[in-house]
Design a protein around this motif. Sequence first.
Motif, short mmCIF file in Angstrom:
data_model
loop_
_atom_site.label_atom_id
_atom_site.label_comp_id
_atom_site.label_asym_id
_atom_site.label_seq_id
_atom_site.Cartn_x
_atom_site.Cartn_y
_atom_site.Cartn_z
N GLY A 126 0.79 -1.30 0.04
CA GLY A 126 0.15 -0.11 -0.02
C GLY A 126 0.78 1.15 -0.23
O GLY A 126 1.96 1.23 0.38
N TYR A 127 0.27 2.57 -0.45
CA TYR A 127 0.85 3.59 -0.43
C TYR A 127 -0.26 4.63 -0.36
O TYR A 127 -1.35 4.62 -0.97
N VAL A 128 0.11 5.71 0.01
CA VAL A 128 -0.71 7.08 -0.30
C VAL A 128 -0.95 7.52 -1.40
O VAL A 128 0.16 7.93 -2.15
N SER A 129 -2.14 7.42 -1.99
CA SER A 129 -2.38 7.89 -3.28
C SER A 129 -2.88 9.19 -3.53
O SER A 129 -2.84 9.51 -4.63
N TYR A 130 -3.50 9.87 -2.56
CA TYR A 130 -3.98 10.95 -2.62
C TYR A 130 -4.13 11.71 -1.24
O TYR A 130 -4.22 11.17 -0.27
N THR A 131 -4.01 13.03 -1.04
CA THR A 131 -4.40 13.63 0.29
C THR A 131 -5.13 15.02 -0.05
O THR A 131 -5.23 15.65 -0.88
N ARG A 132 -5.75 15.28 1.22
CA ARG A 132 -6.54 16.67 1.36
C ARG A 132 -6.02 17.28 2.53
O ARG A 132 -4.72 16.87 2.88
N LYS A 133 -6.50 18.07 3.08
CA LYS A 133 -6.04 18.82 4.19
C LYS A 133 -5.56 17.79 5.41
O LYS A 133 -4.45 18.24 5.70
N THR A 134 -6.20 17.08 5.84
CA THR A 134 -6.13 16.25 7.09
C THR A 134 -6.29 14.75 6.81
O THR A 134 -5.84 13.92 7.44
N SER A 135 -6.55 14.48 5.64
CA SER A 135 -6.96 12.97 5.19
C SER A 135 -5.82 12.37 4.09
O SER A 135 -5.71 13.17 3.30
#
Length: 163
Positions: A77-86
Motif C-alpha cells: 500500500g501507499y498514499v495515493s492522494y491527500t486532502r487537508k488532514t486526510s
Amino acid sequence: MIGKKASESRTVLTDLVLPPDTNYHGTIFGGNVMAYIDKVASIAAMRHARTMVVTASSDSLDFISPIRTGEAICVEGYVSYTRKTSMEIFVKVEAEDLLTGEHRLTATSYLTFVALDNQGKPTAVPPVIPETEDEVWHFEGAEERFQQRKKRRDQRVERERNK
C-alpha cells in the motif's frame, strides 16, 4: 507544506497462509485479509504524515481471487492522494505461489485515514507526489472517489436522521 513522494509511504507485508488462517475451502479468511489491509494502510499513512492516524473509511474491498493454504499473501500500500488532514491509501493484495514464483492479484482496496495531533485533533498532512504511471492513475481518480465517499456518507447520515 512540502510534498512527499508516494513511494516514501510504500509499505509491503508478506506472510505465509497456514491452515489456521483459512476457511473450509482452504482459502484465507476475508477478515484476515481485511486486517492485513488495514495494518499496511495504517503504516503507509503514518509514514506519510509522521503522526498518529485513524481509519476514517474503507470504501472498497474487491476480492478478485482466493489465496490458498501454502501460498504467500503479499500486501502493498501507499498514499495515493491527500486532502487537508486526510489521506487516501491504495492497497493491493497478491498471492504468491512460493514453488513457482507466480504472483496473481487477489484484492484491491481504498481506505481513508485522518492524521491526528497530540490532542487527537485532525492535523494537516503533506501533499502526495505521484511518480509512477500507477501512482498517477490512482491520484487522478481520487477526487471522484472522494466525492462518491462524501455522497455515500451524507446519504447514510440523512437516512439515520429520518428514522
